[in-house]
Scaffold this active site. Structure first.
Site, PDB file in Angstrom:
ATOM      1  N   THR A 285       0.823  -1.200   0.000  1.00 39.07           N
ATOM      2  CA  THR A 285       0.000   0.000   0.000  1.00 39.07           C
ATOM      3  C   THR A 285       0.860   1.254   0.000  1.00 39.07           C
ATOM      4  O   THR A 285       0.452   2.296  -0.511  1.00 39.07           O
ATOM      5  CB  THR A 285      -0.944   0.004   1.212  1.00 39.07           C
ATOM      6  OG1 THR A 285      -1.649  -1.234   1.250  1.00 39.07           O
ATOM      7  CG2 THR A 285      -1.946   1.136   1.145  1.00 39.07           C
TER       8      THR A 285
ATOM      9  N   TYR B  89       6.802 -11.865   4.127  1.00 46.05           N
ATOM     10  CA  TYR B  89       5.701 -11.287   3.352  1.00 46.05           C
ATOM     11  C   TYR B  89       5.383 -12.229   2.195  1.00 46.05           C
ATOM     12  O   TYR B  89       6.039 -12.214   1.157  1.00 46.05           O
ATOM     13  CB  TYR B  89       6.137  -9.914   2.837  1.00 46.05           C
ATOM     14  CG  TYR B  89       5.037  -9.036   2.301  1.00 46.05           C
ATOM     15  CD1 TYR B  89       3.732  -9.469   2.175  1.00 46.05           C
ATOM     16  CD2 TYR B  89       5.327  -7.729   1.920  1.00 46.05           C
ATOM     17  CE1 TYR B  89       2.743  -8.644   1.691  1.00 46.05           C
ATOM     18  CE2 TYR B  89       4.340  -6.884   1.433  1.00 46.05           C
ATOM     19  CZ  TYR B  89       3.058  -7.344   1.306  1.00 46.05           C
ATOM     20  OH  TYR B  89       2.081  -6.517   0.815  1.00 46.05           O
TER      21      TYR B  89
ATOM     22  N   LYS C  90       3.060 -13.059   7.009  1.00 47.65           N
ATOM     23  CA  LYS C  90       1.873 -12.366   6.496  1.00 47.65           C
ATOM     24  C   LYS C  90       1.396 -13.152   5.289  1.00 47.65           C
ATOM     25  O   LYS C  90       2.042 -13.176   4.247  1.00 47.65           O
ATOM     26  CB  LYS C  90       2.248 -10.934   6.111  1.00 47.65           C
ATOM     27  CG  LYS C  90       1.159 -10.076   5.506  1.00 47.65           C
ATOM     28  CD  LYS C  90       1.764  -8.695   5.204  1.00 47.65           C
ATOM     29  CE  LYS C  90       0.745  -7.710   4.679  1.00 47.65           C
ATOM     30  NZ  LYS C  90       0.393  -7.969   3.265  1.00 47.65           N
TER      31      LYS C  90
END
Length: 306
Positions: A49, A135, A163
């Site tokens: 993001t 990630y 994640k």
């Protein structure tokens, strides 16, 4: 390992740039202040993001420096350090430590498809003094971590969390159970993919890495706290309020939607880095309507001027 850093709600803000590509530190500060004030458990700076892959190392350092100054220790900062080259990621990890970050988020960014051994060596080199979260974001990196690789990486000192993307079969509880059986006690397992957050949280995951919380931390935190308390009905109610926004995220990509959402909220204008284009102006009404629906259902926790 610092499991508590990777639990609860981690809010992922945009990295606001002007039309010339310069960091808007004031707008970043306003965004971060909203997250801190709402009481999010951590801030995921320079994640997807935050557009980290589009920024130079110097731009990323400038963003981190501004964020550390703004947050001033009030909320833990987890910083994305993914880069095409291992030595660049190592440098970014050292900079994050030196500037006061609390943890790292590392994706295996690459042009050439990577093998599991290459990814393992990459993480082994970058993991250092700060707790690090794996990630797993195959939608952008085109690399999917196998459970065996996650288990192997979890043995590296300071690799403290993962994640995960939303499971294709929707079996959050089953995937969570399998990963917990393969990883050390205290290893935190969280999910991204906002439209699956409610189901993941009710299944008992440790954390929600949230795009929407970067601009709407109040209602996002309400969803997390309801799920953590085992209040499925309240979690369902809040998730229903988010549904129009989740639909926009799925249709256009959450990254594009967030830029227009910042404007609709009255926080400020920022431009996505080219070649990413802003949402067509014709979408503004849908974004406005999604926000109004959220405010109607959740109330003033949406922290919206509407």
């Amino acid at each position: 390992m610092t499991m508590t850093l990777f639990t609860g709600l981690s809010a992922f803000p945009l990295t606001p740039m002007d039309d010339e590509g310069r960091l808007d530190a004031d707008l970043l500060g306003r965004t971060l202040d909203r997250i801190v004030t709402a009481g999010a458990d951590s801030i995921g700076l320079l994640g997807s993001t935050g557009g980290y892959v589009y920024l130079t190392p110097e731009e990323r350092k400038r963003t981190l420096r501004a964020a550390v100054e703004c947050v001033d220790g009030r909320t833990p900062l987890i910083v994305g350090v993914g880069a095409l080259r291992t030595d660049t990621a190592e440098d970014l990890a050292r900079d994050a430590k030196a500037m006061g970050a609390d943890g790292l988020l590392l994706a295996p960014v690459s042009y050439q498809p990577l093998t599991e051994e290459e990814v393992f060596r990459h993480f082994e080199a970058v993991a250092g003094d700060l707790p690090l979260c794996i990630y797993n974001n195959p939608g952008t990196t085109r690399f999917s971590f196998s459970p065996d690789l996650i288990a192997r990486l979890a043995e590296i000192p300071n690799v403290a969390a993962v994640k995960m993307p939303l499971p294709a079969n929707g079996d959050y509880a089953g995937e969570l159970r399998r990963l917990r059986a393969m990883t050390p006690g205290g290893f935190a397992i969280g999910y991204s993919g906002d439209w699956g957050a409610k189901d993941a949280l009710l299944a008992g995951v440790d954390s929600w890495y949230s795009v929407a919380a970067g601009l709407l931390p109040g209602p996002a935190l309400a969803l997390v706290r309801a799920a953590q308390a085992g209040n499925a009905a309240e979690a369902e109610r809040i998730d229903s309020a988010f549904q129009p926004l989740w639909a926009l995220f799925r249709e256009f990509g959450s990254y594009r939607v967030m830029f227009m959402l910042a404007e609709v909220l009255g926080i400020g204008h920022a431009s996505p880095p080219r070649p990413i284009l802003p949402l067509p102006e014709a979408c503004r009404g849908r974004v406005q309507a999604a926000l109004e629906h959220l405010v109607d259902v959740v109330g003033d926790r949406a922290e919206s001027p509407i």
